[in-house]
Scaffold this active site. Structure first.
Site, PDB file in Angstrom:
ATOM      1  N   CYS A   1      23.820 -57.099 -34.961  1.00 16.12           N
ATOM      2  CA  CYS A   1      24.083 -58.071 -35.186  1.00 16.12           C
ATOM      3  C   CYS A   1      24.310 -58.068 -36.729  1.00 16.12           C
ATOM      4  CB  CYS A   1      22.058 -59.134 -35.661  1.00 16.12           C
ATOM      5  SG  CYS A   1      21.895 -59.264 -34.076  1.00 16.12           S
TER       6      CYS A   1
ATOM      7  N   GLU B   1      20.487 -63.775 -32.619  1.00 14.00           N
ATOM      8  CA  GLU B   1      21.967 -63.178 -33.910  1.00 14.00           C
ATOM      9  C   GLU B   1      23.492 -64.042 -33.094  1.00 14.00           C
ATOM     10  OE1 GLU B   1      19.382 -61.677 -33.799  1.00 14.00           O
ATOM     11  OE2 GLU B   1      19.345 -60.575 -36.704  1.00 14.00           O
TER      12      GLU B   1
ATOM     13  N   CYS C   1      18.912 -56.894 -36.599  1.00 14.92           N
ATOM     14  CA  CYS C   1      19.262 -55.588 -36.613  1.00 14.92           C
ATOM     15  C   CYS C   1      20.859 -55.442 -36.613  1.00 14.92           C
ATOM     16  CB  CYS C   1      19.458 -55.400 -35.377  1.00 14.92           C
ATOM     17  SG  CYS C   1      20.247 -55.699 -34.149  1.00 14.92           S
TER      18      CYS C   1
ATOM     19  N   HIS D   1      20.554 -60.863 -28.595  1.00 15.18           N
ATOM     20  CA  HIS D   1      19.484 -60.875 -29.572  1.00 15.18           C
ATOM     21  C   HIS D   1      19.452 -62.321 -30.051  1.00 15.18           C
ATOM     22  CE1 HIS D   1      19.184 -56.470 -31.109  1.00 15.18           C
ATOM     23  NE2 HIS D   1      19.054 -56.534 -30.180  1.00 15.18           N
TER      24      HIS D   1
END
Ligand SMILES: [Zn+2]
Ligand SMILES: [Zn+2]
Lengths: 333, 186
Positions: free
Chosen positions: B110, B73, B107, B71
């Protein structure tokens, strides 16, 4: 290929001790909760012949919505009971004045002859989801139960036969060996192995590397090794002899192409943290087996990420594989 | 030696970001998201800012790496680590004075990663109903998890409608016929 064979030899020395582990399923909170009870009025049926008429009329007045799992009538438990049956009238919450427990105050005018003096009972508020819940619920009041046989067997710790257990043993032994390699490098002693249950082959073995990168927990390392085995990945792993993967076999025509971790099993020595547990959701892992629980673990101790209804992927989790060896790793710090 | 708590109190007292600064960096994050959308990628923009310097910048790399954990992040956090390595800086010391600006709520994974890295402040746009780890599905920003880094403060809702609109546009153009898009902001 040869390097991917699980390391079984070193375990032969203490075989019977190693075999003492049991894999238990980690079920959802609803499945593992105590039986919740709700108070209801019941009354003896003094005239057995009136039973079906009384049940019909009571169902009309108090349908007991939401309690479809509770049987309306039960046989009297005490052998010396003067009456053979008892029937549920209504919930305490159904009546405005539950302190006054008499037939005229609880039931509308009608022909209620055949009913004895009302009394309070506790009945299960929810349908039982597991056999232990069913057995506890049934002690209170007879209850229906739609049994999931696999869950019942799993809760007894008997889901996996000797052959399967031997394989699970070798897979977790590979993870334990990787954890020991990590500890020797000064990392946390956590190891993991990803297995394709179709072929019973290890796809990757990895271990914790948080000394080098704070987010490189064993599970994250294994997820990237799986990506490598499929031609992707984003970290270098070749500096670590105990982190390895088997390249994906060429697929037969029309065969399913491996997609991230879907269909794979993960064996990990310590219960994954919440980052790793959610990474397994994103990676569509098939099943997870862990050895030792962790205080912040997110597949049993906290959150039970694999049972979260809001998430788009759920999976089975079993704890306790090679429990003692895995706990020894953790306690060595 | 300072205890965990006194260290945290000291940080909170000495560490704050002005509204103006938030606006400025969030508009950079939105630019990134818009660029991603224009090139057909998941429209999420994400920046890690330390002092006045961008030390990490990410976009979703799940498809090209075949690693579902890549992701934006996580990619940005890796850049921060490289930045620390290059400057020979203490990672924790840097992270404790770093802010994440991201157009969508991080999420669960993360959010846990941000805890593990000890990032104290997350400014985000719209919430992430399916996977959000700052309150939508679970709240990792404040959960009591002694072995999982430190809690962090959230400033949600910055230009949220705009962020939602971009996600909607992306899902529409990504796969007009199929009910489930193949690429997603997981
Ligand atoms: Zn972890
Ligand atoms: Zn994420």
């Amino acid at each position: 290929r040869a390097t991917m064979e699980p390391e079984t030899k070193r375990w032969k020395g203490s075989k019977c001790d190693d075999d003492s582990w049991v894999a238990f399923p980690v079920l959802s909170d609803e499945q593992s909760a105590d039986v919740e009870l709700v108070e209801a009025f019941a009354a003896p049926i003094v005239n057995r012949k009136a039973t079906s008429r009384l049940v019909r009329e009571l169902n009309g007045v108090y349908p007991l919505t939401g309690l479809q799992h509770v049987k309306r009538v039960r046989a009297c438990r005490a052998e010396d009971s003067p009456h053979p049956l008892e029937v549920l009238l209504c919930l305490l919450s159904d009546v405005p004045n539950p302190a006054d427990a008499s037939i005229p105050s609880l039931l509308p005018a009608g022909s209620w002859e055949g009913l004895g003096e009302p009394f309070v009972v506790k009945v299960p508020a929810r349908p039982p989801l597991t056999r232990p819940q069913f057995e506890l619920a049934s002690c209170r009041w007879p209850t229906t139960f739609h049994e999931d046989k696999q869950v019942t067997v799993a809760l007894r710790g008997e889901l996996f036969g000797p052959q399967q257990r031997a394989l699970m043993h070798t897979f977790m032994a590979s993870a334990v060996a990787a954890a020991r390699a990590a500890a020797q490098l000064g990392m946390e002693a956590v190891g993991a192995a990803v297995v394709d249950p179709e072929t019973q082959r290890i796809v990757t073995v990895g271990h914790d590397r948080r000394g080098e990168h704070p987010l490189q927990h064993a599970v994250m390392v294994c997820i990237d090794l799986v990506a490598r085995s499929q031609g992707g990945g984003c970290y270098r792993h070749d500096r670590y002899a105990a982190c390895r993967f088997a390249p994906t076999d060429p697929q037969p025509e029309g065969g399913a192409v491996p997609y991230i971790c879907s269909g794979y099993d993960l064996y990990v020595t310590r219960e994954p943290c919440v980052m790793c547990a959610m990474a397994l959701v994103h990676s569509r892992i098939g099943r997870v087996f862990y050895g030792a629980a962790a205080a912040d673990g997110a597949l049993g101790t906290r959150f039970k990420i694999h049972t979260q209804k809001d998430l788009n992927h759920r999976f089975q989790v079993y704890r306790g594989v090679l429990k003692r060896q895995c706990e020894d790793l953790s306690s060595r710090g | 030696m300072a205890t965990e708590e006194s260290r945290k109190a000291e940080l909170e007292a000495g560490f704050s970001v002005s509204d103006e600064e938030m606006k400025k960096w969030m508009s950079r994050a939105f630019e990134m998201a818009r660029e991603a959308l224009q090139s057909g990628e998941v429209p999420v923009g994400c920046l890690l800012v330390h002092g006045q310097e961008v030390v990490g910048k990410g976009r979703n790399e799940v498809n090209e790496t075949k690693n579902a954990t890549r992701h934006a992040e996580m990619v940005a956090l890796d850049q921060l680590l490289d930045w620390c390595r290059r400057g020979n800086l203490d990672v924790r010391g840097v992270c404790e004075r770093t802010v994440l600006y991201v157009t969508v709520e991080p999420c669960v994974m993360c959010a846990a990663a941000l805890r593990l890295m000890n990032v104290p402040l997350v400014v985000y746009g719209c919430s992430n109903e399916r996977f959000g780890g700052c309150g939508s599905v679970l709240d990792l920003s404040s959960a009591e998890l002694p072995d999982t880094g430190t809690t962090f403060r959230c400033v949600p809702g910055h230009r949220a409608d705009e962020a939602v609109e971009m996600l909607k546009t992306f899902y529409k153009q990504e796969n007009p016929n199929a009910p489930k898009p193949k690429t997603r902001k997981d």
